[in-house]
Scaffold this active site. Structure first.
Site, PDB file in Angstrom:
ATOM      1  N   GLY A 266       0.794  -1.224   0.000  1.00 52.71           N
ATOM      2  CA  GLY A 266       0.000   0.000   0.000  1.00 52.71           C
ATOM      3  C   GLY A 266       0.829   1.278   0.000  1.00 52.71           C
ATOM      4  O   GLY A 266       0.639   2.163  -0.828  1.00 52.71           O
ATOM      5  N   GLU A 303       0.462   5.927   7.497  1.00 55.06           N
ATOM      6  CA  GLU A 303       1.877   6.211   7.204  1.00 55.06           C
ATOM      7  C   GLU A 303       2.332   7.465   7.953  1.00 55.06           C
ATOM      8  O   GLU A 303       3.445   7.534   8.459  1.00 55.06           O
ATOM      9  CB  GLU A 303       2.118   6.371   5.699  1.00 55.06           C
ATOM     10  CG  GLU A 303       1.642   5.205   4.845  1.00 55.06           C
ATOM     11  CD  GLU A 303       2.109   3.835   5.301  1.00 55.06           C
ATOM     12  OE1 GLU A 303       3.184   3.727   5.925  1.00 55.06           O
ATOM     13  OE2 GLU A 303       1.380   2.844   5.050  1.00 55.06           O
TER      14      GLU A 303
HETATM   15  N1  B3K Z   1       5.830  -0.452   6.721  1.00 51.89           N
HETATM   16  C1  B3K Z   1       5.318  -0.655   5.398  1.00 51.89           C
HETATM   17  C2  B3K Z   1       5.280  -2.082   4.974  1.00 51.89           C
HETATM   18  C3  B3K Z   1       6.538  -2.573   4.417  1.00 51.89           C
HETATM   19  C4  B3K Z   1       6.353  -3.949   3.819  1.00 51.89           C
HETATM   20  C5  B3K Z   1       7.652  -4.500   3.395  1.00 51.89           C
HETATM   21  N2  B3K Z   1       7.514  -5.759   2.705  1.00 51.89           N
HETATM   22  C6  B3K Z   1       3.976  -0.049   5.230  1.00 51.89           C
HETATM   23  C7  B3K Z   1       3.174   0.059   6.460  1.00 51.89           C
HETATM   24  O1  B3K Z   1       2.807  -0.895   7.109  1.00 51.89           O
HETATM   25  O2  B3K Z   1       2.912   1.152   6.850  1.00 51.89           O
HETATM   26 ZN    ZN Z   2       2.524   0.348   8.894  1.00 52.37          ZN
END
Ligand code: B3K
Ligand code: ZN
Length: 892
Positions: A266, A303
């Site tokens: 995403g 995010e």
């Molecule tokens: N932290 C990222 C996800 C990363 C996935 C890597 N394979 C997005 C989220 O969860 O906010």
């Molecule tokens: Zn996350």
């Protein structure tokens, strides 16, 4: 790709880093075909005890050009280089390491590290992509202050971005541009980002609670920029909400979001420079459904919230992933609840948890919220780590209460700002502010599997109400015995008129801790079994059990249909009302696998719910929207994934047919009512993605869905055609598309015309085309053979994850009849795709393999057919660690 059999990494083997990297100074020279990366690291030995320990840097698929220590270049006999590491022995306690290496972003189809998406360069480093950019201690507990210089052709790549604040920007004599970005906050490599391209900009600003001005920028390819306004609005709302609700203020001068078309998931929370899949940032009435708007709202917020829960306070190691993900999902769910209907957000989340996470928890890939081993960390971005992790945080909040939860969260951020920590640190901060003992609660992080509660209740004039509750948790891979969990259970009691029977003076008795919070009891179940006695109440109360889904558990509480129907109509806790209805519907679908007529109690209940929806015009605006949202959720029959999880072992055809027959009966018998619901909720005003518009469209399109089952011939085509022609938004158009491709009562020419018309009108909008693909891929007549033909369409692109998901993931997850075709053709097709994607994009390949892994829950021949495909994949050479782990664990 790995030659030898991949090895598991264990939490118990964690060792702190041998060296710190105080500063990281990167220069990227972006040239077509080859990018040269120069990295200057200030390396400091972590302690005297690591004196003789060499510095081991991770690096994969890199071409090393040179290594120098304090300005002196090393000969090739002075370091060791292999496929995964660069080892530098005999370093002084403090030194500068300079490494030059080359990479080829244009050839990077795995979309991890630095890669090219159409005309732009972008990065994805979490979890271990940074090692595909340069040699580094690529682990989250090495925090460093990064400075990034980017040099690229000024006309082809006018926008050059990285983390932090812009320090300089100059045009070089050779027509290239050089920019320098400096990020003052120490961060691990997984939060590094770089973007270069010819991008359009939408900008705005935000004044933080302490009065600092922050520039907000959203970048996308120019044809998409007008679709970014909604995301900007969400971003500002998220920033304000995080200040007000969690006391978190933004810290840099600028916050940027870049929309990218080719992206494995995403979005990504890189410090100050979030990179987003276009599907999670673009939204206009013509290109996003109401559901997509809500997803944009949730993901932009998620995010952004990571800036504190993840970036300022990060994870010590990847076993702690839920520390940031579980907490941040909890935070974004709270945000969405505050922005929209809290009850319906809870219903949606529980629906998904039960369909997807419970399925994972009872299958071969079950793992604890804090896993204790993994082969490939990319496989652990799971519903368990994310959604169950968020449930664990929610339970903590229920246990300690809202005020202490906020104090605990403040303490956690204050104690650990700038550190890489563990889930224990999070719980310790909560423990520090609450009188409650949270030791036993830790088991939620350690034990996999969904606990099951067995409940019964009796009520007599002498003894009052007695509720008995027992807990058990099934075995999961590697964990046969489970210890009891600390489970917070919220309970309401209602009289026959639906009024609460709980008050401060309610007489309670239990061997468990129990408190009264307004009209709800909170019982802390810690032992294997407990009971609760409530005396001094008149009549037999109706028990509203597990209000708000206060714990992620399954409940077996046998009650008759009349009692469930009463609670569905009268429970004042909207979630609990929906929940008992699901129990009733699941039971009805189970019954219909053998019976042919739908129970009158279900039909009467739906009739009453529709009437309530029609009556809600009388309510004030907020209650009206809330009621409409809730009723739309209640009038939707649980989908097959939900049912499969509740009714395992699964008779696929039995469940699908029973579900269809229930829907068909409700459609036909209540046709007049659906027609009124449809008419009452037909748009009277232009589209708006607000609660009033969304809730009305929700009911209107549900009514259309039932009508599409009840009507046929011209009546049906006319109804669909007018809905489509009157639509001023994608939500309504999609409703027609889905009803059309699934209808058994329509002339095929009508279907073909509508599909062609839809495509011709929206062919330039990739996200709308994806929806067109997924409607067809999940249509009831889309066999494996038809799906293969769909994938030959010129708009399909195997290198674009969104397209692969729109076609193949939609088929495997939502087209149960054809994915589970008795001849195994659906399984074989997915197996072929996994093998094709294995070389190109291992993360996508592993995701596509997952629907194949749950073979144990299906009956008969399907088990063998699924295993056959899994074995075919397992036998392939050059299996990525991603696919290797998923396939082998599911076969063992
Ligand atoms: N932290 C990222 C996800 C990363 C996935 C890597 N394979 C997005 C989220 O969860 O906010
Ligand atoms: Zn996350």
């Amino acid at each position: 790709m790995k030659e030898a059999e991949p090895k598991a990494i264990h939490l118990k083997d964690y060792e702190p880093p041998t060296h710190r990297i105080e500063t990281t100074d990167l220069t990227f020279d972006l040239e077509s075909g080859t990018t040269t990366v120069t990295s200057r690291l200030k390396v400091v030995r972590a302690s005297a005890s690591t004196e003789d320990v060499p510095l081991v840097l991770d690096g994969q698929e890199l071409k090393l050009v040179s290594v120098a220590i304090d300005g002196v270049e090393l000969g090739s006999n002075e370091y060791q280089l292999n496929d995964d590491t660069l080892t530098l022995p005999d370093l002084p306690p403090t030194c500068e390491v300079q490494i030059v290496n080359q990479i080829h972003p244009e050839d990077n189809t795995a979309l991890e590290g630095l890669y090219k998406s159409r005309t732009m360069y972008c990065t994805q480093c979490e979890a271990q992509g940074f090692r595909k950019i340069t040699y580094y201690q690529d682990r989250p507990d090495v925090l460093s202050v990064f400075t990034t210089t980017i040099i690229a052709d000024a006309s082809e790549y006018p926008v050059l971005l990285s983390n932090g604040n812009l320090r300089s920007d100059e045009l070089l004599d050779d027509g290239r541009r050089k920019v320098v970005w400096a990020d003052p906050f120490p961060k691990p490599s997984y939060l590094f980002a770089l973007v270069a391209g010819d991008l359009a900009l939408l900008s705005d600003e935000f004044t933080t609670c302490s009065g600092r001005n922050v520039t907000l920028e959203i970048y996308s390819e120019s044809h998409n920029i007008e679709q970014c306004h909604y995301a900007m609005d969400v971003l500002k709302r998220s920033m304000r909400w995080d200040e007000e609700t969690f006391g978190r203020e933004y810290d840099l001068d600028i916050f940027m979001i870049v929309a990218v078309e080719d992206f494995n998931m995403g979005a990504m929370e890189n410090k100050g420079l979030n990179v987003f899949n276009t599907s999670c940032v673009l939204a206009t009435r013509d290109t996003a459904t109401d559901q997509a708007y809500q997803r944009v709202e949730a993901v932009v917020a998620h995010e952004y919230f990571h800036n504190w829960s993840g970036n300022r306070v990060t994870c010590r190691d990847w076993f702690q992933l839920s520390l940031k993900e579980g907490f941040t999902v909890f935070r974004d769910a709270e945000f969405s609840s505050d922005m929209n209907s809290r009850t319906v957000k809870r219903i949606e989340d529980v629906n998904r948890l039960r369909s997807v996470q419970f399925a994972e928890d009872s299958g071969p890939l079950a793992h604890p919220v804090r896993p204790d081993s993994y082969i490939e960390i990319s496989n652990f971005y799971t519903p368990t780590v994310y959604e169950k992790g968020a449930e664990v945080v929610r339970m903590l909040q229920t246990i300690v209460g809202q005020d202490d939860f906020r104090r605990g969260s403040d303490l956690y951020f204050e104690r650990h700002d700038g550190q890489a920590v563990t889930t224990d640190d999070f719980c310790n901060a909560m423990s520090a502010v609450t009188p409650r003992n949270l030791d036993q609660f830790q088991r939620w992080y350690e034990q996999a599997g969904t606990p099951q509660l067995t409940v019964d209740s009796t009520c007599t004039a002498e003894e009052g109400l007695i509720v008995n509750i027992a807990q058990a948790c099934p075995a999961t891979p590697g964990q046969t015995e489970k210890l009891p969990f600390h489970i917070p259970i919220c309970i309401g009691l209602l009289d026959d008129a639906g009024n609460s029977l709980i008050g401060a003076e309610t007489a309670l008795q239990s061997d468990s801790d129990i408190e009264i919070r307004q009209d709800t009891l909170v019982l802390h179940l810690r032992s294997q079994a407990t009971n609760l006695t409530v005396s001094g109440i008149s009549g037999t109360p109706h028990v509203s059990f597990l209000r708000g889904f206060s714990a992620p558990v399954k409940v077996n509480y046998p009650r008759d249909s009349a009692e469930l129907a009463f609670l569905a109509l009268h429970d004042t806790d909207g979630f609990a009302a929906w929940d008992v209805l699901q129990t009733l519907l699941v039971r009805e679908i189970e019954r219909l696998q053998a019976a042919s007529t739908v129970s009158p109690v279900v039909i009467d209940l739906f009739d009453a719910l529709i009437r309530r929806a029609l009556d809600c015009a009388e309510l004030d605006t907020d209650s009206r929207n809330e009621q409409r949202f809730l009723l739309a959720a209640m009038l939707t029959i649980p989908d097959e994934n939900y049912l499969f999880e509740q009714l395992s072992p699964v008779d696929v055809d039995g469940v699908c047919n029973a579900r269809d027959s229930l829907r068909q009966t409700l459609a036909t018998q209540l046709q007049t009512q659906w027609q009124s619901l449809y008419t009452t909720n037909t748009a009277g005003e232009p589209y708006s993605p607000d609660a009033s518009g969304m809730s009305r469209r929700g009911l209107n399109n549900i009514a259309l869905d039932y009508l599409s089952l009840a009507l046929d011939g011209t009546a049906l085509s006319e109804q669909l055609r007018s809905h489509y022609d009157d639509a001023d938004n994608l939500t309504d158009r999609r409703a027609v598309l889905v009803a059309t491709v699934n209808s058994k009562n329509l002339d095929p020419a009508f279907k073909d015309r509508l599909l062609a018309e839809f495509y011709d009108r929206w062919r330039e909008e990739a996200l709308v085309v994806n929806l067109w693909f997924s409607a067809q891929a999940s249509a009831r007549d889309c066999t494996a053979e038809k799906l293969s033909r769909l994938a030959e369409h010129p708009a399909f692109d195997l290198r674009n994850p969104n397209k692969v998901r729109a076609v193949y993931t939609a088929f495997a997850n939502f087209n149960h009849r054809n994915f589970h075709a008795p001849d195994g053709s659906g399984y074989e097709l997915m197996g072929d795709m996994v093998i094709t994607m294995n070389n190109q994009n291992p993360q996508m390949a592993a995701a596509l393999a997952k629907p194949l892994t749950r073979w144990r829950r299906y009956q008969g021949q399907r088990q063998q057919l699924l295993q056959k495909v899994l074995k075919r994949i397992a036998a392939c050479e050059d299996l990525s660690t991603d696919v290797y782990e998923v396939v082998n664990k599911s076969l063992s």
